[in-house]
Write a protein that holds these residues in place. Structure first.
Motif, PDB file in Angstrom:
ATOM      1  N   GLY A 219       7.303  44.446  90.543  1.00  0.00           N
ATOM      2  CA  GLY A 219       8.380  43.231  90.242  1.00  0.00           C
ATOM      3  C   GLY A 219       9.498  43.369  90.980  1.00  0.00           C
ATOM      4  N   THR A 220       9.989  44.353  92.024  1.00  0.00           N
ATOM      5  CA  THR A 220      11.110  44.389  92.608  1.00  0.00           C
ATOM      6  C   THR A 220      11.277  43.144  93.250  1.00  0.00           C
ATOM      7  OG1 THR A 220      10.689  46.746  92.889  1.00  0.00           O
ATOM      8  CG2 THR A 220      12.567  45.960  93.977  1.00  0.00           C
ATOM      9  N   PRO A 221      12.657  42.496  93.180  1.00  0.00           N
ATOM     10  CA  PRO A 221      12.967  41.290  94.038  1.00  0.00           C
ATOM     11  C   PRO A 221      12.988  41.644  95.544  1.00  0.00           C
ATOM     12  CG  PRO A 221      14.795  41.887  92.690  1.00  0.00           C
ATOM     13  CD  PRO A 221      13.774  42.958  92.377  1.00  0.00           C
ATOM     14  N   ARG A 222      13.061  40.702  96.418  1.00  0.00           N
ATOM     15  CA  ARG A 222      13.255  40.895  97.858  1.00  0.00           C
ATOM     16  C   ARG A 222      14.857  41.064  98.186  1.00  0.00           C
ATOM     17  NH1 ARG A 222       9.317  40.445 100.907  1.00  0.00           N
ATOM     18  NH2 ARG A 222      10.420  39.401 102.915  1.00  0.00           N
ATOM     19  N   ASP A 223      15.740  40.747  97.369  1.00  0.00           N
ATOM     20  CA  ASP A 223      17.210  41.039  97.721  1.00  0.00           C
ATOM     21  C   ASP A 223      17.831  41.880  96.413  1.00  0.00           C
ATOM     22  OD1 ASP A 223      18.202  38.679  99.627  1.00  0.00           O
ATOM     23  OD2 ASP A 223      16.494  37.910  98.436  1.00  0.00           O
ATOM     24  N   PHE A 224      17.931  43.029  96.866  1.00  0.00           N
ATOM     25  CA  PHE A 224      18.678  44.064  95.630  1.00  0.00           C
ATOM     26  C   PHE A 224      19.569  44.984  96.305  1.00  0.00           C
ATOM     27  CE2 PHE A 224      15.709  47.731  96.069  1.00  0.00           C
ATOM     28  CZ  PHE A 224      14.868  47.339  96.792  1.00  0.00           C
ATOM     29  N   LEU A 225      20.171  45.641  95.445  1.00  0.00           N
ATOM     30  CA  LEU A 225      21.070  46.769  95.766  1.00  0.00           C
ATOM     31  C   LEU A 225      20.487  47.917  95.133  1.00  0.00           C
ATOM     32  CD1 LEU A 225      23.783  47.625  97.426  1.00  0.00           C
ATOM     33  CD2 LEU A 225      24.853  47.236  95.084  1.00  0.00           C
ATOM     34  N   HIS A 226      20.094  49.091  95.897  1.00  0.00           N
ATOM     35  CA  HIS A 226      19.516  50.214  95.670  1.00  0.00           C
ATOM     36  C   HIS A 226      20.623  51.401  95.612  1.00  0.00           C
ATOM     37  CE1 HIS A 226      17.011  53.832  95.403  1.00  0.00           C
ATOM     38  NE2 HIS A 226      16.170  53.257  94.763  1.00  0.00           N
ATOM     39  N   VAL A 227      20.830  51.847  94.294  1.00  0.00           N
ATOM     40  CA  VAL A 227      22.038  52.814  94.196  1.00  0.00           C
ATOM     41  C   VAL A 227      21.113  54.256  93.874  1.00  0.00           C
ATOM     42  CG1 VAL A 227      23.983  53.554  93.216  1.00  0.00           C
ATOM     43  CG2 VAL A 227      23.602  51.274  93.337  1.00  0.00           C
ATOM     44  N   GLY A 327      32.489  44.944  93.066  1.00  0.00           N
ATOM     45  CA  GLY A 327      32.815  44.615  94.297  1.00  0.00           C
ATOM     46  C   GLY A 327      31.428  44.358  95.232  1.00  0.00           C
ATOM     47  N   ALA A 328      30.389  45.344  95.034  1.00  0.00           N
ATOM     48  CA  ALA A 328      29.231  45.144  95.852  1.00  0.00           C
ATOM     49  C   ALA A 328      28.795  43.732  95.552  1.00  0.00           C
ATOM     50  CB  ALA A 328      28.335  46.307  95.863  1.00  0.00           C
ATOM     51  N   VAL A 329      28.369  43.230  94.069  1.00  0.00           N
ATOM     52  CA  VAL A 329      27.870  42.246  93.887  1.00  0.00           C
ATOM     53  C   VAL A 329      28.576  41.185  94.185  1.00  0.00           C
ATOM     54  CG1 VAL A 329      27.296  40.980  91.631  1.00  0.00           C
ATOM     55  CG2 VAL A 329      26.625  43.321  91.884  1.00  0.00           C
ATOM     56  N   ASN A 330      29.948  40.982  94.375  1.00  0.00           N
ATOM     57  CA  ASN A 330      30.584  39.990  94.764  1.00  0.00           C
ATOM     58  C   ASN A 330      30.300  39.817  96.128  1.00  0.00           C
ATOM     59  OD1 ASN A 330      32.607  38.423  92.717  1.00  0.00           O
ATOM     60  ND2 ASN A 330      33.257  40.444  92.158  1.00  0.00           N
ATOM     61  N   LEU A 331      30.149  40.783  96.705  1.00  0.00           N
ATOM     62  CA  LEU A 331      30.155  40.566  98.391  1.00  0.00           C
ATOM     63  C   LEU A 331      28.859  39.960  98.805  1.00  0.00           C
ATOM     64  CD1 LEU A 331      32.165  43.638  99.753  1.00  0.00           C
ATOM     65  CD2 LEU A 331      32.471  41.234 100.399  1.00  0.00           C
ATOM     66  N   LEU A 332      27.765  40.490  97.932  1.00  0.00           N
ATOM     67  CA  LEU A 332      26.073  40.524  98.207  1.00  0.00           C
ATOM     68  C   LEU A 332      25.458  39.569  97.529  1.00  0.00           C
ATOM     69  CD1 LEU A 332      25.697  44.442  98.888  1.00  0.00           C
ATOM     70  CD2 LEU A 332      26.262  42.720 100.808  1.00  0.00           C
ATOM     71  N   ASP A 333      25.927  39.418  96.512  1.00  0.00           N
ATOM     72  CA  ASP A 333      25.107  38.412  95.420  1.00  0.00           C
ATOM     73  C   ASP A 333      23.677  38.777  95.542  1.00  0.00           C
ATOM     74  OD1 ASP A 333      24.457  36.272  93.762  1.00  0.00           O
ATOM     75  OD2 ASP A 333      24.422  35.025  95.549  1.00  0.00           O
ATOM     76  N   PRO A 334      23.481  40.005  95.174  1.00  0.00           N
ATOM     77  CA  PRO A 334      21.873  40.595  94.931  1.00  0.00           C
ATOM     78  C   PRO A 334      21.362  39.853  93.938  1.00  0.00           C
ATOM     79  CG  PRO A 334      23.205  42.356  94.389  1.00  0.00           C
ATOM     80  CD  PRO A 334      24.143  41.230  94.573  1.00  0.00           C
ATOM     81  N   GLU A 335      20.040  40.009  93.921  1.00  0.00           N
ATOM     82  CA  GLU A 335      18.992  39.577  92.934  1.00  0.00           C
ATOM     83  C   GLU A 335      19.350  40.530  91.462  1.00  0.00           C
ATOM     84  OE1 GLU A 335      15.472  37.616  93.801  1.00  0.00           O
ATOM     85  OE2 GLU A 335      14.847  37.745  91.735  1.00  0.00           O
ATOM     86  N   SER A 336      19.245  41.678  92.057  1.00  0.00           N
ATOM     87  CA  SER A 336      19.468  42.836  91.022  1.00  0.00           C
ATOM     88  C   SER A 336      19.779  44.151  91.577  1.00  0.00           C
ATOM     89  CB  SER A 336      18.045  43.300  90.344  1.00  0.00           C
ATOM     90  OG  SER A 336      17.400  43.814  91.066  1.00  0.00           O
ATOM     91  N   VAL A 337      20.458  45.119  90.659  1.00  0.00           N
ATOM     92  CA  VAL A 337      20.965  46.241  90.921  1.00  0.00           C
ATOM     93  C   VAL A 337      19.778  47.296  90.796  1.00  0.00           C
ATOM     94  CG1 VAL A 337      22.520  48.272  90.993  1.00  0.00           C
ATOM     95  CG2 VAL A 337      23.296  45.773  91.146  1.00  0.00           C
TER      96      VAL A 337
END
Lengths: 402, 402
Positions: A219-227, A327-337
């Motif tokens: 169930g990974t979304p199609r917009d996310f930041l992977h760290v 900072g990253a979430v503010n810039l990219l507005d991903p669905e999840s990290v």
């Protein structure tokens, strides 16, 4: 021969194929492969109805894919029904395989994944690679590739391509490691160090980890930041199901986002970068431990035992991660990290302070943070699956080489 | 009726049109419009050769576009040549116009741009909007829209749509202002406050500013980060010629990237956000000035006169911008950073410290920073041009309403 990593916004199979009759045939081959891969086993008639082509047209395509070893027939389907029984089609478990490889700071790993997505052979070798020149490391890696390929071949598979995950920045040629500080590599063209017998893709480990999450995650979304982290900290930005690569291919350098601008000097030239607070070496130092070989295991073990120094060091690392991710979430507005790689194993001790920081600092509802199921396996699996996906996306290209 | 802002990775005209004969016709109409717009005046034969259709097919399409008022004939072309003289086609200067509007903290502005990209009428009203409810502000804006439309109509144009730039976060419905802290607006559906006679798009001012830069700028790359400011600081991320919007449409919130994590409390809930150092109010405060109406003019004037307090305040703001942009550049790897909006007018005093910080902190070659030629005009022009682009991208939709 090189193939690009999956880019942001692929619009599905065979997107880049030319708009000619030949291009149309290749696109239709891809549609058949993707349909059988996602929903098989299926009869020819079921495939035809799903992709909106005639049964005759599908049969021609299927025959070609069977001849190339990409599909196989499982035998008559539902023989009790009236009319000529259809034969169920499945993606071949004896055709092309994707070879994934990983150059880690402390290990080398290689695996072969078949078109069905199963790992069919693998090899790992432990030992420090830091400071070794690219040539001996890649020679050693190639030895593992040969072992894995030989084992896959004994099972009737053949290698369709090799993708190598490295902990560093890779040029857009998908061959050259521009900079891998934790290996001490610079401008190393890995293509020159390998025989030209397999199509090669070199990519950043965080990018491959993110793709694995996208393709294999639950169930990974199609917009996310992977760290993710090994010694350094890397990230990958996934937008609409594709990687955001950046102009030079360097996007996702979360490790060098300034967390405290007057903080300690970082080898990158900056000060107070995230890696100075949340990189493995920094956490070990803060916990009063010596960097050894199984750094994550050491930290996780001590933290689980209740070692207060280790727990505090991980808490502080979580805080630093939370600041950089704000900072990253503010810039990219991903669905999840998604926390992957080594960070996945340390999540129980990182998450509370990380999430507290993120929740407090981000305007609006906080961005959810989840932990990868794949953990440190992600980059290796992502590399192997990227080859498999390339086969599904353009089976004709592989069939020509079969 | 709402239309989405241009998304990241548009693959050219009519991308979303269905793959049917009707969709093909619409796509071909768009190809004709884009070709004449980019290279006109052109004869029918020249258009046909450029887009690879027969002259007869192009004539049918052109006749339809002329009937709808989107193209016009300039009269016989090169009459000395053998054969029937072709008539040169140009994009109409008397057809649809894009109406752009801007809700600023201290002003309202509206303009009409024709299909050729020329501003044909405009209206501005100065006056503080901070703290006013959305309804009276939008009513006032609509009065300006009516003036501008009436003037455009006197020139033979008709409005194809209205796009409004606001200094805040806009939901993906492209109607609702979710949060505009510097206006004190929250969850305001601007569509409800306007008559439904024109297709409406509401967008973030930084996004429209970035699109203006992309469409009207001089050699702007297709991957860049556009930073602008009014009272807040906003940014827009352009990837491969399209906007990166984010899951909720909130991407680009550079103003709330933490610069000094223990710094002053920000109304967003965070601490030490960029706006606390480089927002106009913060800079005025640091310079010991009272916030008045023409804040940028005041700062630029004093700085030009050599006021050392103002210069120091701008230098410090540049440093904070450099720290926040280091994080953004590390994450996104853009080809360049463009300073637009109010920041463009202050660039001479911001740039030296901003660039020094960025150069020192970013791994690898520094990311070049340029200053927008459009400055504070960007968002308004971007809004109007977004309507014009939508007409070029799907002329059939407009023709149906003509």
């Amino acid at each position: 021969m090189t193939a690009p990593l999956h880019e942001a916004h692929p619009t599905g199979a065979g997107r880049a194929l030319p708009n000619t009759q030949q291009g149309m045939r290749r696109r239709n081959l891809a549609r058949v492969m993707h349909t059988v891969s996602a929903e098989g086993p299926l009869s020819r008639a079921a495939v035809a109805s799903r992709i909106g082509l005639t049964r005759a047209a599908v049969s021609t395509l299927v025959d070609e894919l069977i001849r190339s070893g990409l599909l196989e027939e499982l035998g008559p389907e539902r023989p009790g029904r009236v009319g000529r029984p259809g034969s169920a089609l499945a993606v071949s478990g004896h055709g092309p395989a994707g070879i994934g490889a990983e150059v880690g700071v402390d290990h080398l790993a290689v695996c072969a994944v078949d078109l069905r997505g199963e790992v069919r052979s693998r090899a790992v070798r432990h030992g420090a690679n830091r400071g070794r020149a690219p040539k001996p490391v890649i020679e050693e890696l190639h030895e593992l590739v040969r072992q894995v390929v030989a084992e896959a071949e004994r099972e009737g598979l053949w290698p369709a391509g090799l993708a190598i995950a490295v902990p560093g920045l890779v040029a857009r040629d998908a061959r050259t490691v521009v900079r891998a500080p934790n290996l001490d590599w610079r401008d190393a063209d890995l293509g020159e160090l390998l025989p030209a017998d397999l199509p090669l893709t070199v990519g950043n480990e965080a990018d491959f980890g993110a793709l694995a999450e996208l393709w294999l995650g639950d169930g990974t979304p199609r917009d996310f930041l992977h760290v993710s982290a090994e010694i350094g900290i890397g990230a990958a930005v996934v937008v609409d199901g594709g990687l955001l690569r950046g102009t030079r291919g360097f996007a996702g350098e979360l490790g060098h986002v300034p967390v405290r601008p007057d903080g300690p000097q970082c080898p990158c030239g900056g000060r107070g970068c995230l890696e100075q607070y949340a990189g493995e070496d920094a956490v070990l130092r803060a916990a009063g431990l010596e960097p050894g070989e199984d750094r994550v295991g050491l930290l996780a073990g001590r933290a689980a035992e209740g070692d207060e120094d280790v727990r505090r060091a991980l808490r502080d690392a979580g805080t630093a991660l939370g600041i950089a991710l704000t900072g990253a979430v503010n810039l990219l507005d991903p669905e999840s990290v998604v926390l992957g790689g080594a960070l996945a194993g340390l999540a129980p001790w990182l998450l509370p302070s990380l999430e507290a920081e993120l929740d407090q600092r981000t305007a609006g509802p906080a961005c959810p943070v989840s932990v990868s199921r794949l953990g440190p396996e992600g980059p290796l699996l992502g590399a192997a699956h990227s080859v498999v996906r390339a086969v599904l996306d353009d089976p004709a290209a592989v069939a020509e080489r079969a």
